[in-house]
Design an enzyme around this catalytic site. Structure first.
Site, mmCIF file in Angstrom:
data_model
loop_
_atom_site.group_PDB
_atom_site.id
_atom_site.type_symbol
_atom_site.label_atom_id
_atom_site.label_comp_id
_atom_site.label_asym_id
_atom_site.label_seq_id
_atom_site.Cartn_x
_atom_site.Cartn_y
_atom_site.Cartn_z
ATOM 1 N N ASP A 127 2.813 0.635 7.772
ATOM 2 C CA ASP A 127 1.590 0.020 7.270
ATOM 3 C C ASP A 127 1.561 0.028 5.742
ATOM 4 O O ASP A 127 2.053 0.950 5.096
ATOM 5 C CB ASP A 127 0.376 0.800 7.801
ATOM 6 C CG ASP A 127 -0.918 0.299 7.216
ATOM 7 O OD1 ASP A 127 -1.325 -0.819 7.570
ATOM 8 O OD2 ASP A 127 -1.519 1.016 6.380
ATOM 9 N N GLU A 132 4.893 -4.142 7.203
ATOM 10 C CA GLU A 132 3.710 -4.940 6.920
ATOM 11 C C GLU A 132 3.706 -5.161 5.407
ATOM 12 O O GLU A 132 3.297 -4.294 4.648
ATOM 13 C CB GLU A 132 2.440 -4.205 7.372
ATOM 14 C CG GLU A 132 1.208 -5.079 7.256
ATOM 15 C CD GLU A 132 -0.058 -4.320 6.903
ATOM 16 O OE1 GLU A 132 -1.136 -4.770 7.302
ATOM 17 O OE2 GLU A 132 0.030 -3.297 6.201
#
Length: 670
Positions: A326, A380
């Protein structure tokens, strides 16, 4: 003259920056050499040394707290007070250690640390703790000794292989059930896992696994890196879930949150030993300007030891198959990528980059492959950082895949700003298929981000309030008909143009209504929108099941035809006026008629000579369509002119539909 790096060979615009790229590669190798004389996997064993462990006749607990002066273990065994028998000894390099008799602690005992530092003292949860629980009355968190008599025995421990094409089902354990409450690992395994298996997905991406004090953070404000969230159940129940998924042939990856951490002193590690910069940056770099969280200092070896050990821990202890990292963009740049639009290559090499973070990410990916060559990582990342998903030796950071984060943004912008009568099919194809040559990508039309309160899912943007009144099969609504047709087109367009994999957030496959909103003060702590309403898709009187059937057919198409293994995506035609788009992938032809009002008869699509059979028709009644095409008909190509080697196949193309046809070459006459 230096040898040209592979990522520079595939993108000549990187040529002026080859030296910087080479320096980054060299930094990674130098850092690895400085950290360990053996392997990264051996270095990343901090979880076997730090934390609470059982030896033959005693318990031993260790923590690194260089700013601390004294540490005490407190709990029911000490009446939650400091006691000399439970005082740690300071050893070397800022480490503290306590050894106590085995009978003094037992399975499920609660405990904390009382940490003293110059000028202060506070109760803390250990950094390396592997289980944290919350008191239902006080809402306070405590560490919990987790040492069950019987360790979990893995049933499906055979070697697993990274799927050639990850078909990812993104899921959140807590909101996966229909009840207005927090779902459990066991409920997910029994109720949701069979749905995922039946749908044909080969990978599950689990969110919010690492412990986080605030449920509404969606798991992105992590407090305890090594503790699976106890609000969902026990570690053994998580292992059983993963084990059963493996038995179904499904890989399980985890959202890995190493981009930032929760600010809470009592639950987190931000002020563990009284020093605000033990694991995090000093000064203005300590707090994330947008996320109300703390930023790790990747330049400290102790931080690398913590985070790399965390990478290995979840692979080793819980048999996860990889990670979706993330917030990678936030890690890569000093300004977290917030103050620039990345319109020029100099923005990747102009000194705004956190070279320590870049080094860490490369080491994390290298460690994963060192420990388990079949593990895989997804980034991401939205800045378009060159080489992100290229091997280290090629000049990259070693991620296996990049999330195509621009795709959902593109669909939202298109739906919001243009009526579908004006959609340019050529532009759509370009946006969906455009990617860097050296990297693999995971495509998606929407994820959890698009479902959060304040935003809207695709189906809700298309249908809006009609969702509440006209999703029954016997209802007549042009708005719903349009929404269902476009929902199928958007998802299959994204799917057939996907670079190397596909992602779906749970429930979106059947057009789950409304939004995600976790319990909070602003909604009277309601769980109404923090769940999945599976009863809607199970109700045969409603149209949600038709969207679900289409998604299943779409996934089955890849599982049977393996068209994504061929990375070449060929646009056969893109007629802007008719709004007809034809795409070839391997031996499949995808023909989209996005025209909202015109159905075309005997429409010629340029193809290779041969016969064509319909494999998927979005207009089938079972998918909520009107059955305007004879799916059993075999189509034969025709030469454009006598003796011409250019052929066309002529089709009936109803408005707002997709046909997928399989090509069979003509038999040779020789």
């Amino acid at each position: 003259m230096n040898q040209v790096l592979p990522i520079v060979q595939s993108d000549f615009y990187l040529e002026p920056y080859q030296f910087v790229i080479e320096q980054r590669m060299k930094t990674v190798l130098q850092k690895e050499k400085a950290l360990t004389s053996t392997t990264l996997s051996e270095f990343a064993n901090g979880h076997h040394y730090y934390g609470l462990h059982k030896s033959e006749h005693s318990w031993i607990i260790r923590e690194w707290a260089p700013n601390a002066t004294q540490i005490y273990l407190i709990g029911p065994f000490s009446d939650w007070k400091e006691h000399a028998d439970f005082q740690f000894k300071k050893t070397d390099r800022g480490n503290f250690e306590l050894q106590i008799a085995s009978y003094l602690l037992k399975h499920q005992d609660l405990y904390k640390l009382s940490v003293h530092w110059p000028g202060g003292q506070g109760e803390r949860i250990p950094v390396w703790v592997n289980r944290v629980v919350q008191d239902e009355t006080t809402k306070l968190f405590s560490a919990q000794l987790w040492y069950p008599e019987n360790t979990y025995i893995w049933k499906n421990d055979k070697k697993r292989y990274q799927p050639e094409v990850p078909l990812i089902y993104e899921a959140h354990i807590g909101m996966a059930t229909e009840k207005e409450g927090v779902g459990s690992y066991a409920e997910f395994r029994k109720l949701v896992l069979p749905r995922i298996h039946k749908a044909g997905y080969n990978t599950i991406q689990l969110m919010a696994i690492q412990e986080h004090p605030y449920y509404g953070s969606f798991g992105y404000h992590v407090s305890s890196l090594f503790a699976p969230s106890s609000r969902f159940g026990t570690p053994e129940e998580l292992k059983e879930l993963i084990d059963e998924a493996h038995g179904m042939g499904i890989m399980v990856i985890m959202d890995m949150i190493h981009s930032h951490a929760v600010k809470n002193d009592l639950e987190g590690i931000g002020n563990f030993d009284g020093s605000p910069y033990q694991f995090f940056h000093e000064g203005i770099r300590r707090e994330h300007v947008a996320w109300d969280s703390l930023c790790y200092n990747y330049g400290k070896n102790e931080v690398l030891h913590l985070l790399l050990s965390n990478i290995k821990y979840w692979l080793e202890e819980f048999h996860f198959d990889g990670y979706r990292f993330d917030g990678v963009t936030s890690m890569l740049y000093y300004d977290h990528g917030l103050s620039r639009d990345f319109t020029g290559y100099d923005m990747y090499f102009d000194g705004n980059q956190d070279e320590d973070a870049i080094c860490y990410l490369a080491l994390a990916n290298k460690l994963m492959k060192d420990y388990n060559p079949n593990s895989f990582s997804i980034a991401e990342e939205m800045s378009g950082y060159p080489g992100l998903a290229a091997p280290l030796e090629a000049g990259g950071l070693g991620f296996d895949y990049r999330l195509s984060m621009g795709t959902p943004d593109y669909w939202i912008k298109l739906i919001k700003e243009q009526q579908d009568e004006a959609w340019d099919v050529g532009s759509i194809f370009y946006e969906l298929s455009n990617k860097r040559k050296e990297e693999k990508t995971i495509s998606y039309a929407e994820s959890h981000d698009q479902a959060l309160v304040g935003d809207k899912t695709i189906i809700f943007r298309l249908i809006d309030k009609e969702m509440y009144w006209n999703m029954a099969k016997d209802s007549v609504s042009l708005v719903v008909d349009r929404g269902i047709a476009l929902h199928k087109i958007i998802r299959l367009l994204t799917f057939c143009c996907a670079g190397n994999g596909y992602l779906n957030f749970m429930g979106n496959e059947f057009g789950h209504p409304e939004w995600i909103d976790f319990p909070r003060e602003g909604n009277d702590w309601s769980y109404k929108h923090a769940r999945r309403q599976w009863s809607l898709v199970d109700n045969s009187d409603l149209r949600f099941g038709q969207l679900n059937a289409f998604d299943r057919a779409m996934i089955q198409l890849q599982n049977e035809q393996h068209f994504m293994e061929d990375s070449f995506i060929h646009c056969l035609m893109a007629d802007k006026g008719d709004q007809v788009l034809a795409i070839q992938r391997k031996d499949l032809i995808f023909v989209f008629n996005l025209n909202p009002s015109e159905s075309f008869t005997f429409y010629g699509i340029p193809v290779t000579a041969g016969k064509y059979q319909v494999l998927l028709d979005s207009d089938a009644e079972s998918y909520g369509g009107f059955h305007r095409v004879d799916d059993q008909q075999i189509y034969y190509s025709r030469a454009e002119a006598n003796l011409s080697d250019k052929h066309r196949v002529h089709l009936y193309l109803p408005s707002r539909t997709v046909l997928v046809l399989k090509h069979t070459p003509p038999k040779s006459i020789f």
